[in-house]
Design an enzyme around this catalytic site. Sequence first.
Site: not given
Length: 296
Positions: A151-153
């Site tokens: 998850i890189e948001n």
Amino acid sequence: MACKLGWSPLLPILLLAGMAGISRAGNIAVYWGQNVGEGPLADACNSGLYTYVMISFLSTFGNGQTPAINLAGHCDPPSNNCNVFSSDITTCQSNGVKVLLSLGGAGGSYSLSSTEDAQSVATYLWDNFLGGSSASRPLGDAVLDGIDFDIENGNPAHFDELATFLSQYSAQGKKVYLTAAPQCPYPDVSLGPALQTGLFDDVWVQFYNNPQCEYPGGDLQGAWNTWTSSVKVSGSFYLGVPASTAAAGSGYISPADLTSTVLPGVKTAGNYGGIMVWDRNNDVQNSYSSQVKDSV
């Protein structure tokens, strides 16, 4: 004339001291799915290089969206022909390689809007990729070993709940492995709360595209020490590295530097597990894992 050696009370101490100097053997995890040039999934698993392979990515999910997998040319999800990888997945598993579906990635459209949304995504993942059942399983009937959180948001909301809901499916039989790939600055802005649940088996920290904690200019060892002492996992921590200079904007560590300079310090952590490489395509091009495997 030969001497007869008797037992000495120092012998057990010497043996333990010798064993303490033996370096722990590590494993290699790899991401597969974002470049058709990397070859079939089965080839990756048959290489003998990897213990984990993460199929990347389920890049659209949550917030009322229809979940969608993106395998960058390996197959066409709208045509429902990605189920051809079902036999590859079972081949991997028969070789002792755990295969997980990776959520998120650097691009894509994903977020979780509520506890109910997290529960809905967990149910979807169980029915379509894990031990549940669905008429439209994107990768066919093969049952994956677990879910990887990449998850890189920048929005951590409800991913801790998603991890909790997924972990509960382990009670239904086959264990659902949970892994994560946070960025090396601690705490990770996207995965911080999720990782504090203590539900993850293995964590591969990305020591690239983050100059402050990269080798050689940043404090890689300090960041590694913080991660391995601050987050509870049931398995191990892996050092995430790019497999070539083309694999990341910064943070590439040559095989020679990795084995001679970086790994000796990293391996001092009692929960060291090995390395993660991004990604299989760059690994094929640069033969990175094959160069370092015996030293990991």
